[in-house]
Design a protein around this motif. Sequence first.
Motif, PDB file in Angstrom:
ATOM      1  N   LEU A 193       0.727  -1.302  -0.115  1.00 33.84           N
ATOM      2  CA  LEU A 193       0.004   0.010   0.029  1.00 33.84           C
ATOM      3  C   LEU A 193       0.880   1.205  -0.015  1.00 33.84           C
ATOM      4  O   LEU A 193       2.220   1.082   0.449  1.00 33.84           O
ATOM      5  CB  LEU A 193      -0.869   0.012   1.139  1.00 33.84           C
ATOM      6  CG  LEU A 193      -1.720  -1.214   1.370  1.00 33.84           C
ATOM      7  CD1 LEU A 193      -2.494  -1.020   2.538  1.00 33.84           C
ATOM      8  CD2 LEU A 193      -2.990  -0.899   0.208  1.00 33.84           C
ATOM      9  N   PRO A 194       0.300   2.360  -0.416  1.00 36.98           N
ATOM     10  CA  PRO A 194       1.307   3.608  -0.136  1.00 36.98           C
ATOM     11  C   PRO A 194       1.608   3.885   1.553  1.00 36.98           C
ATOM     12  O   PRO A 194       0.817   3.478   2.196  1.00 36.98           O
ATOM     13  CB  PRO A 194       0.073   4.570  -0.716  1.00 36.98           C
ATOM     14  CG  PRO A 194      -0.909   4.031  -1.549  1.00 36.98           C
ATOM     15  CD  PRO A 194      -1.123   2.609  -0.942  1.00 36.98           C
ATOM     16  N   ASN A 195       2.665   4.499   1.459  1.00 36.98           N
ATOM     17  CA  ASN A 195       3.162   5.021   2.716  1.00 36.98           C
ATOM     18  C   ASN A 195       3.484   3.758   3.525  1.00 36.98           C
ATOM     19  O   ASN A 195       3.241   3.973   5.012  1.00 36.98           O
ATOM     20  CB  ASN A 195       2.149   6.035   3.483  1.00 36.98           C
ATOM     21  CG  ASN A 195       2.052   7.241   2.926  1.00 36.98           C
ATOM     22  OD1 ASN A 195       2.898   7.332   1.927  1.00 36.98           O
ATOM     23  ND2 ASN A 195       1.272   8.078   3.300  1.00 36.98           N
ATOM     24  N   GLU A 254      -4.854  -8.119   2.716  1.00 38.12           N
ATOM     25  CA  GLU A 254      -5.942  -8.740   2.190  1.00 38.12           C
ATOM     26  C   GLU A 254      -6.376  -7.560   0.859  1.00 38.12           C
ATOM     27  O   GLU A 254      -6.710  -8.292  -0.391  1.00 38.12           O
ATOM     28  CB  GLU A 254      -7.256  -8.693   2.936  1.00 38.12           C
ATOM     29  CG  GLU A 254      -8.572  -9.060   2.329  1.00 38.12           C
ATOM     30  CD  GLU A 254      -9.557  -9.142   3.311  1.00 38.12           C
ATOM     31  OE1 GLU A 254     -10.702  -9.515   2.726  1.00 38.12           O
ATOM     32  OE2 GLU A 254      -9.601  -8.893   4.578  1.00 38.12           O
ATOM     33  N   VAL A 255      -6.020  -6.395   1.215  1.00 36.72           N
ATOM     34  CA  VAL A 255      -6.304  -5.249   0.037  1.00 36.72           C
ATOM     35  C   VAL A 255      -5.461  -5.688  -1.074  1.00 36.72           C
ATOM     36  O   VAL A 255      -5.816  -5.824  -2.308  1.00 36.72           O
ATOM     37  CB  VAL A 255      -5.976  -3.879   0.479  1.00 36.72           C
ATOM     38  CG1 VAL A 255      -6.030  -2.967  -0.581  1.00 36.72           C
ATOM     39  CG2 VAL A 255      -7.282  -3.408   1.504  1.00 36.72           C
ATOM     40  N   ILE A 256      -4.093  -5.873  -0.922  1.00 33.06           N
ATOM     41  CA  ILE A 256      -3.256  -6.240  -1.714  1.00 33.06           C
ATOM     42  C   ILE A 256      -3.335  -7.340  -2.548  1.00 33.06           C
ATOM     43  O   ILE A 256      -3.457  -7.480  -3.977  1.00 33.06           O
ATOM     44  CB  ILE A 256      -1.858  -6.129  -1.357  1.00 33.06           C
ATOM     45  CG1 ILE A 256      -1.287  -4.930  -0.738  1.00 33.06           C
ATOM     46  CG2 ILE A 256      -0.565  -6.855  -2.463  1.00 33.06           C
ATOM     47  CD1 ILE A 256      -1.062  -3.640  -1.821  1.00 33.06           C
ATOM     48  N   GLU A 257      -3.612  -8.367  -1.958  1.00 33.63           N
ATOM     49  CA  GLU A 257      -3.861  -9.790  -2.567  1.00 33.63           C
ATOM     50  C   GLU A 257      -5.203  -9.922  -3.190  1.00 33.63           C
ATOM     51  O   GLU A 257      -5.174 -10.542  -4.362  1.00 33.63           O
ATOM     52  CB  GLU A 257      -3.717 -10.662  -1.381  1.00 33.63           C
ATOM     53  CG  GLU A 257      -2.126 -10.798  -0.969  1.00 33.63           C
ATOM     54  CD  GLU A 257      -1.862 -11.975  -0.200  1.00 33.63           C
ATOM     55  OE1 GLU A 257      -2.878 -12.911   0.194  1.00 33.63           O
ATOM     56  OE2 GLU A 257      -0.637 -12.176   0.063  1.00 33.63           O
ATOM     57  N   THR A 258      -5.990  -9.102  -2.824  1.00 36.32           N
ATOM     58  CA  THR A 258      -7.225  -9.229  -3.499  1.00 36.32           C
ATOM     59  C   THR A 258      -7.366  -8.403  -4.929  1.00 36.32           C
ATOM     60  O   THR A 258      -7.864  -8.890  -5.994  1.00 36.32           O
ATOM     61  CB  THR A 258      -8.309  -8.289  -2.849  1.00 36.32           C
ATOM     62  OG1 THR A 258      -8.925  -9.207  -1.398  1.00 36.32           O
ATOM     63  CG2 THR A 258      -9.723  -8.434  -3.591  1.00 36.32           C
ATOM     64  N   GLU A 259      -6.541  -7.299  -4.799  1.00 38.87           N
ATOM     65  CA  GLU A 259      -6.130  -6.662  -6.105  1.00 38.87           C
ATOM     66  C   GLU A 259      -5.471  -7.562  -7.120  1.00 38.87           C
ATOM     67  O   GLU A 259      -5.714  -7.456  -8.328  1.00 38.87           O
ATOM     68  CB  GLU A 259      -5.619  -5.355  -5.853  1.00 38.87           C
ATOM     69  CG  GLU A 259      -6.385  -4.235  -5.288  1.00 38.87           C
ATOM     70  CD  GLU A 259      -7.998  -4.014  -5.855  1.00 38.87           C
ATOM     71  OE1 GLU A 259      -7.964  -4.072  -6.992  1.00 38.87           O
ATOM     72  OE2 GLU A 259      -8.795  -3.954  -5.076  1.00 38.87           O
ATOM     73  N   LEU A 260      -4.537  -8.118  -6.613  1.00 38.89           N
ATOM     74  CA  LEU A 260      -3.830  -9.061  -7.437  1.00 38.89           C
ATOM     75  C   LEU A 260      -4.710 -10.272  -7.969  1.00 38.89           C
ATOM     76  O   LEU A 260      -4.497 -10.519  -9.160  1.00 38.89           O
ATOM     77  CB  LEU A 260      -2.542  -9.684  -6.765  1.00 38.89           C
ATOM     78  CG  LEU A 260      -1.593  -8.584  -6.171  1.00 38.89           C
ATOM     79  CD1 LEU A 260      -0.254  -9.284  -5.462  1.00 38.89           C
ATOM     80  CD2 LEU A 260      -1.155  -7.655  -7.352  1.00 38.89           C
ATOM     81  N   MET A 261      -5.372 -10.811  -7.276  1.00 41.86           N
ATOM     82  CA  MET A 261      -6.302 -11.829  -7.865  1.00 41.86           C
ATOM     83  C   MET A 261      -7.255 -11.365  -8.837  1.00 41.86           C
ATOM     84  O   MET A 261      -7.539 -12.121  -9.821  1.00 41.86           O
ATOM     85  CB  MET A 261      -6.971 -12.500  -6.538  1.00 41.86           C
ATOM     86  CG  MET A 261      -5.848 -13.400  -5.620  1.00 41.86           C
ATOM     87  SD  MET A 261      -6.874 -14.459  -4.693  1.00 41.86           S
ATOM     88  CE  MET A 261      -6.984 -13.122  -3.159  1.00 41.86           C
TER      89      MET A 261
END
Length: 369
Positions: A10-12, A127-134
Amino acid sequence: MALKCGIVGLPNVGKSTLFNALSENAKAEAANYPFCTIDPNVGIVEVPDERLAMITEYVQPKSTVPTHIEFVDIAGLVKGASKGEGLGNQFLSHIKDCDAIIQVVRCFEDGDVVHVNGSVDPLRDIEVIETELMLADLNVVEKRMDKHQKLAKSGDKKSIKAMEVLGAIRKALEDGHPARTIEVDEDGKEATKDVQLITNLPVLYVGNIDEASAGSGVENKNPHFKTLLEHAQKNGAQAIAICAKVEAELSELPKEERASFLEDLGLTDSGLTRLVKAGYKLLGLITYFTAGEKEVRAWTIRQGWKGPQAAGVIHTDFERGFISAETYAYEDLLKYKNVAKIKEAGLVRKEGKEYVVKDGDILLFRFNV
């Protein structure tokens, strides 16, 4: 072969700070606002290996060349990135060319550094990162299935197999599981070899901890990193703790002062060393060496590679015309101090095409083309 790792998060969360520290001379902008990284920054970093220095000491070559690792600092992803939110999915394409994903997760509290979601929560961030990748992968899979559908109906065997594999991957992604959780046989891999999926890549979690948690063994007392470590272990992944701020300070010191700086923190290795070791383990990589009067050099190969494959990373002609490899172990060089004495002890071996190269082997290839 060069190891290429995409740094995401995520940013930051400290991605660019970590990237700059690892690559020392890199110029990725690090600032307290989202999306300060726009174009992916690339840093070519020497792989730290104390064996290279020791071989150089005994062989006394004209030059010494380490092997390298490539870090790609990719812009911070946010919820909706796969559909164009934030800086959109243009950055997801940069990850596909990597060998592994380094997911940086914020594990420090700091009121002066805003969190894009307002609070520190490693599991939510993951969860945010991996959801976007999926979701990005799901889009790719569905497009490929549309392409293969007509051919499969006409009886094309490759497309039938591709539909079978892609269907299984689609269901996994829809259920919230990455593509790497699906076992694919050799025929399936061949049928889908042109399908590049981000969630097929192995993941190494890096918990960016605060300075107070940076000492050896102290990181496990950091509650955020403890949560991250438990998540990684539960999912069969690796997680290491690195304080990007400490690494940034370390990178600014003269090299001769770095060991004492780490010692004061109770650390024996820098974050770069630990990250590279973890990356090598994750990808099943080892290092062999070539050593002569002209040059001592380190080479990266995959564990289990045989002599011809190992020779091929130097030049394709070496693999094509491979005859044999003269080899001795790094440990034998430490013991006997020079190659002549190793030969006298009968420890220099001539190996053929079926020889499996070992980590720390020192090799001289014989070839003819």
